[in-house]
Design a protein around this motif. Sequence first.
Motif, PDB file in Angstrom:
ATOM      1  N   LEU A 435       0.361  -1.195  -0.499  1.00 25.90           N
ATOM      2  CA  LEU A 435       0.114   0.255   0.156  1.00 25.90           C
ATOM      3  C   LEU A 435       0.927   0.921   0.614  1.00 25.90           C
ATOM      4  O   LEU A 435       0.778   1.923  -0.373  1.00 25.90           O
ATOM      5  CB  LEU A 435      -0.267  -0.207   1.535  1.00 25.90           C
ATOM      6  CG  LEU A 435      -2.127   0.796   1.093  1.00 25.90           C
ATOM      7  CD1 LEU A 435      -3.096   1.112  -0.055  1.00 25.90           C
ATOM      8  CD2 LEU A 435      -2.853   1.217   2.506  1.00 25.90           C
ATOM      9  N   LEU A 436       1.080   1.311   0.459  1.00 32.96           N
ATOM     10  CA  LEU A 436       3.360   2.296   0.853  1.00 32.96           C
ATOM     11  C   LEU A 436       3.315   2.360  -0.519  1.00 32.96           C
ATOM     12  O   LEU A 436       3.792   2.992  -1.073  1.00 32.96           O
ATOM     13  CB  LEU A 436       3.897   1.804   2.125  1.00 32.96           C
ATOM     14  CG  LEU A 436       5.066   3.158   2.429  1.00 32.96           C
ATOM     15  CD1 LEU A 436       4.283   4.391   2.183  1.00 32.96           C
ATOM     16  CD2 LEU A 436       5.990   2.748   2.711  1.00 32.96           C
ATOM     17  N   ALA A 437       3.785   1.312  -1.464  1.00 31.50           N
ATOM     18  CA  ALA A 437       4.699   1.023  -2.873  1.00 31.50           C
ATOM     19  C   ALA A 437       3.522   2.155  -3.436  1.00 31.50           C
ATOM     20  O   ALA A 437       4.404   3.043  -4.005  1.00 31.50           O
ATOM     21  CB  ALA A 437       4.744   0.542  -3.068  1.00 31.50           C
ATOM     22  N   ALA A 482      -9.130 -10.981   0.054  1.00 29.08           N
ATOM     23  CA  ALA A 482      -8.428 -10.294   0.580  1.00 29.08           C
ATOM     24  C   ALA A 482      -7.487  -9.568  -0.708  1.00 29.08           C
ATOM     25  O   ALA A 482      -7.113  -8.387  -0.649  1.00 29.08           O
ATOM     26  CB  ALA A 482      -7.312 -10.773   1.734  1.00 29.08           C
ATOM     27  N   LEU A 483      -7.178  -9.522  -1.602  1.00 29.75           N
ATOM     28  CA  LEU A 483      -6.376  -9.756  -2.771  1.00 29.75           C
ATOM     29  C   LEU A 483      -7.407  -8.572  -2.819  1.00 29.75           C
ATOM     30  O   LEU A 483      -7.024  -7.234  -3.777  1.00 29.75           O
ATOM     31  CB  LEU A 483      -5.834 -10.348  -3.637  1.00 29.75           C
ATOM     32  CG  LEU A 483      -5.008 -11.602  -3.518  1.00 29.75           C
ATOM     33  CD1 LEU A 483      -4.678 -12.459  -4.412  1.00 29.75           C
ATOM     34  CD2 LEU A 483      -3.847 -10.667  -2.940  1.00 29.75           C
ATOM     35  N   VAL A 484      -8.720  -9.162  -3.403  1.00 30.74           N
ATOM     36  CA  VAL A 484      -9.861  -8.180  -4.181  1.00 30.74           C
ATOM     37  C   VAL A 484      -9.728  -6.686  -3.365  1.00 30.74           C
ATOM     38  O   VAL A 484      -9.466  -5.778  -4.046  1.00 30.74           O
ATOM     39  CB  VAL A 484     -11.075  -8.509  -4.999  1.00 30.74           C
ATOM     40  CG1 VAL A 484     -12.138  -7.871  -4.911  1.00 30.74           C
ATOM     41  CG2 VAL A 484     -10.919 -10.733  -5.708  1.00 30.74           C
ATOM     42  N   VAL A 485     -10.195  -6.916  -1.998  1.00 32.10           N
ATOM     43  CA  VAL A 485     -10.467  -6.066  -1.024  1.00 32.10           C
ATOM     44  C   VAL A 485      -8.742  -4.953  -0.894  1.00 32.10           C
ATOM     45  O   VAL A 485      -8.860  -3.666  -1.077  1.00 32.10           O
ATOM     46  CB  VAL A 485     -10.410  -6.102   0.325  1.00 32.10           C
ATOM     47  CG1 VAL A 485     -10.133  -5.067   1.117  1.00 32.10           C
ATOM     48  CG2 VAL A 485     -12.079  -7.091   0.606  1.00 32.10           C
ATOM     49  N   ALA A 488      -8.736  -3.663  -4.702  1.00 34.35           N
ATOM     50  CA  ALA A 488      -9.592  -2.199  -4.570  1.00 34.35           C
ATOM     51  C   ALA A 488      -8.980  -0.548  -3.655  1.00 34.35           C
ATOM     52  O   ALA A 488      -9.102   0.236  -4.095  1.00 34.35           O
ATOM     53  CB  ALA A 488     -11.425  -2.006  -3.849  1.00 34.35           C
ATOM     54  N   ALA A 489      -8.956  -1.277  -2.852  1.00 37.25           N
ATOM     55  CA  ALA A 489      -7.775   0.218  -1.455  1.00 37.25           C
ATOM     56  C   ALA A 489      -6.983   0.537  -2.000  1.00 37.25           C
ATOM     57  O   ALA A 489      -6.701   1.864  -2.229  1.00 37.25           O
ATOM     58  CB  ALA A 489      -8.035  -0.803  -0.416  1.00 37.25           C
ATOM     59  N   ALA A 491      -5.534   1.190  -5.407  1.00 36.05           N
ATOM     60  CA  ALA A 491      -6.726   1.837  -6.909  1.00 36.05           C
ATOM     61  C   ALA A 491      -7.041   3.057  -6.258  1.00 36.05           C
ATOM     62  O   ALA A 491      -6.364   4.045  -5.928  1.00 36.05           O
ATOM     63  CB  ALA A 491      -7.551   0.903  -7.430  1.00 36.05           C
ATOM     64  N   LEU A 492      -8.524   2.620  -4.551  1.00 34.33           N
ATOM     65  CA  LEU A 492      -8.812   4.142  -4.504  1.00 34.33           C
ATOM     66  C   LEU A 492      -7.975   5.110  -4.023  1.00 34.33           C
ATOM     67  O   LEU A 492      -7.520   6.194  -4.159  1.00 34.33           O
ATOM     68  CB  LEU A 492      -9.650   3.374  -3.412  1.00 34.33           C
ATOM     69  CG  LEU A 492     -10.983   5.036  -2.923  1.00 34.33           C
ATOM     70  CD1 LEU A 492     -11.482   5.897  -3.749  1.00 34.33           C
ATOM     71  CD2 LEU A 492     -11.522   4.788  -1.329  1.00 34.33           C
ATOM     72  N   ALA A 493      -6.890   4.008  -2.478  1.00 30.47           N
ATOM     73  CA  ALA A 493      -5.260   5.306  -2.122  1.00 30.47           C
ATOM     74  C   ALA A 493      -4.900   6.094  -2.926  1.00 30.47           C
ATOM     75  O   ALA A 493      -4.456   6.547  -2.678  1.00 30.47           O
ATOM     76  CB  ALA A 493      -5.174   4.195  -1.240  1.00 30.47           C
ATOM     77  N   GLY A 494      -4.239   5.201  -3.884  1.00 30.07           N
ATOM     78  CA  GLY A 494      -3.363   5.664  -5.403  1.00 30.07           C
ATOM     79  C   GLY A 494      -4.237   6.607  -5.844  1.00 30.07           C
ATOM     80  O   GLY A 494      -3.652   7.234  -6.601  1.00 30.07           O
ATOM     81  N   GLY A 495      -6.082   6.833  -6.438  1.00 35.50           N
ATOM     82  CA  GLY A 495      -6.056   7.465  -7.118  1.00 35.50           C
ATOM     83  C   GLY A 495      -6.759   8.923  -6.396  1.00 35.50           C
ATOM     84  O   GLY A 495      -6.287  10.375  -6.803  1.00 35.50           O
ATOM     85  N   LEU A 496      -6.527   8.856  -4.610  1.00 39.19           N
ATOM     86  CA  LEU A 496      -6.831  10.123  -3.871  1.00 39.19           C
ATOM     87  C   LEU A 496      -5.518  10.663  -3.954  1.00 39.19           C
ATOM     88  O   LEU A 496      -4.872  11.758  -4.013  1.00 39.19           O
ATOM     89  CB  LEU A 496      -7.113   9.974  -2.581  1.00 39.19           C
ATOM     90  CG  LEU A 496      -8.697   9.111  -2.261  1.00 39.19           C
ATOM     91  CD1 LEU A 496      -8.612   8.392  -1.078  1.00 39.19           C
ATOM     92  CD2 LEU A 496      -9.525  10.484  -2.652  1.00 39.19           C
TER      93      LEU A 496
END
Length: 891
Positions: A435-437, A482-485, A488-489, A491-496
């Motif tokens: 997620l940090l990446a 877990a992989l799907v979530v 999605a998380a 992609a959303l965090a990256g978009g923000l």
Amino acid sequence: MSDSDRDLKSRPDPDALLALAERGGRGKLTVFLGAAPGVGKTYAMLMRAQRLKQEGADIVIGLVETHGRSETAALLEGLEVLPRREVAHSGRTLREFDLDAALARRPRIIVVDELAHTNLGDGRHPKRYQDIEELVDAGIDVWTALNIQHLESLSDIVTQIAGVPVRERIPDTVLNRADEVLLVDLPPAELIERLREGKVYLPDNARRAADNFFRLGNLTALRELALRRTADRVDDQMVDYLKQNAIEGPWPAGERLVVCIGPDPLSERVVRTASRLASGLNADWIVVSIERADREAGDGEAMRQLDETFRLAEQLGAETRRIVGSDFVEEILKLARRENATQIVIGARRHWFPLSLFRASLPDALAKRVSGVGIHLVTGKIEPAAKPRRRSKQLLPEGLGRAFGIAAGTVGLATALGVLIEQVIILQNISLLYLLAVLASAVYAGYFAALAAALFSVVAYNFFFIEPVGTFTVAEPHEVFALVVFLAAAALAGGLASRIRDQAKTARGRATATQALYDFSRKLSGTANAEDVLWAAATQMQATLKRNAVLLLPEDVDIAVRVAWPPDTELSVSDMMAARWAFEKKEPAGNETGTLPNSPFQFRPLMSPHGVVGVCGFLQEGSPLDINEERALAAILDQTAIAVDRARLSRESLDQAAQLEGEKFRAALLSSLSHDLTTPLAAISGAVAGLRQLGEGMPQADREDLLNSIDEESGRLKHFVANLLDMTRLEAGTINARRDRVDVAEVVHDTVERARKYFPGRDFETSIAAELPLMRGDSVLLEQALFNLLDNADRFGGGEPVSIYARREGDEVVLSVTDLGKGIAPADLEQVFDKFFRKGKPDGRSLGTGLGLSISKGFVEAMGGRIKAESPALRRRGTRISMRFPAEPST
């Protein structure tokens, strides 16, 4: 109804009268309007011209195209035809309308055919309608011809009707400004018959035209358009007449349209539709584009398309606005309320089915929130995804490699770090590294990198950390979830994160531009000189636009380059013609404009509240300004115009202050003349009259008194005239003080003796220091300066004696005159040496001219000395005026 209401209704409409007054001095434009070629527009013009020629009118043929029609050519016989100018084009020599020859000939009426023609060569204007506008502005009546399909607002309808694109177009405002529109009509069937007979085109061209354009349905539709537009023009003229003559209505309710556009092809169709709607409703209309506050202006192609749409709207007579905001619906409704709009025109695009489920279109959102305002939707055959695909095709190759590289690098680094941690301790939330990446990729490379990093992270996390390790198989169902979530998380965090990055970038850019404009405005606010303002503006423009810039200001009867940056920038003859046009007509000229477009520079007038104050030019050829540069340039030009106008007003205010001061001096001089000349003249005249009447019969003592009065008043007149001459010499700078060795004691003695003669009722006490040194100066000027001080002391010294002191103080010789009168107020001590300064109550004498002390100061300074007034002088009263001169060194 009250009398006041009746008076208001009986008055002509001010706006209508103003519009009528603005036409004064201009020529009249008459347009012969037809539905299609061949209806007889040129024939009708020439028939009317022949009729007026026989009546003795001064009418000239500037240009007529007969298209091989013999009956039309026959009507040219007997009419004066101006020679055309030759133009080289595509290896051929063509003949074009000669605008300069028409202006030089200056007939009362000129016939210029084909209003929608495009000029060839390097003429002043690219379009013939611009030539005609210049002729009308010069006071020449113009007759011209136009087909209805050439109107800008109707070109898309004509293309749809006839299936043929219209290349030659003119703004609707040209027809709207025409003083007279004459419809030349012919039934479609008769026109087709004329075409077959070869009376419209040559046989080969006529055959093609009959198969394509000249079909019965096409001609009928075009005829309807021509009839409708002519009827609208006649209705407008009738309304103008009623308003100008205060004839009561009923007047139609005022309509006002707000037209919403964006950087897309459909917007052009929206503008044309709105123009037709506004023309039919006789309504004002505003074209607006809304830009998100948190986004950049967009790619260059989209912004250029938006600029072209705005230019089209302005040509069609619209007012244009650009608004920055985040909520498009709220901004549109706010503008509609502020402008009291009755209808909103907006384009409606088809959206993909999945997108329409999650996001409402702008027209739908507008319809839900609007109240009391009509909405017109303009649809088109524009594919909704065409624009995004073209934009993606342009953007992806440019940053795709860097985005994937950063995504792969950050995910690889996260994987390596996770493997190292797994060697030390087993963690259940190792996925947070990925997620940090994703966030790091979004911050450094944008949304595409964040999306790629999310996909890479899912693959790497599955391969390295989910059992069975080393494969892409997922053994447990909850791991799949877990992989799907996670995807999605991520992609959303990256978009923000990407959006925050873009907002920060946009904010930095706007902050930089705002800071530059703020610094520029501060620089201008502290500059009162027009030359400094121009240098600051030129350097700011060059730094902002990265283009050569010049600024021109009026000089005598022309304009001249005052500042250029870089300094070696030069303007050619055609450049100067464009600059003069921009200054005189108060409109842009030069490159990318309708006037002298062959010039590499574009010139724009500097408009202030008091009119045009100058012209700004910048190198435009080959690279038009984008929207951000346009905004920056507009801000710079506005501030420069205001600063130049402020400098001009400041200069004029100084000149007016000097004039007022001069008027004040002249008034004081006239006041003094009225008293100081008439009083002694009256005394002399009375004495002479008494001597003549009584003669020898007058006692000897009385005769002596009269003769003494004549002598005294003559002396006063002589002294007054001498003061005027001395002041004139001082003002002209012709006082040349001698540098002789002067005995101050001797000058004081002679001056006091002279004063005792002029002022017999005054006691003068002198005190001269022993061994008083000599001084370098002019004894005559020193004596006159000292006498003026004694004269002043006599006027305001009361009944007390006047003291004259001469002494040495250091390296200076000091002469002082002290009286014991009422003294001078502290606020007036610095003004007593000004010309015409008169204040106080003299002892039985007139105030005088107010020149004595000013002359004394001029004489003293001419000899290199100083003069100063002090009050009180002694015992809290009186005035002391001291003169100081450098002492002559003793030998």
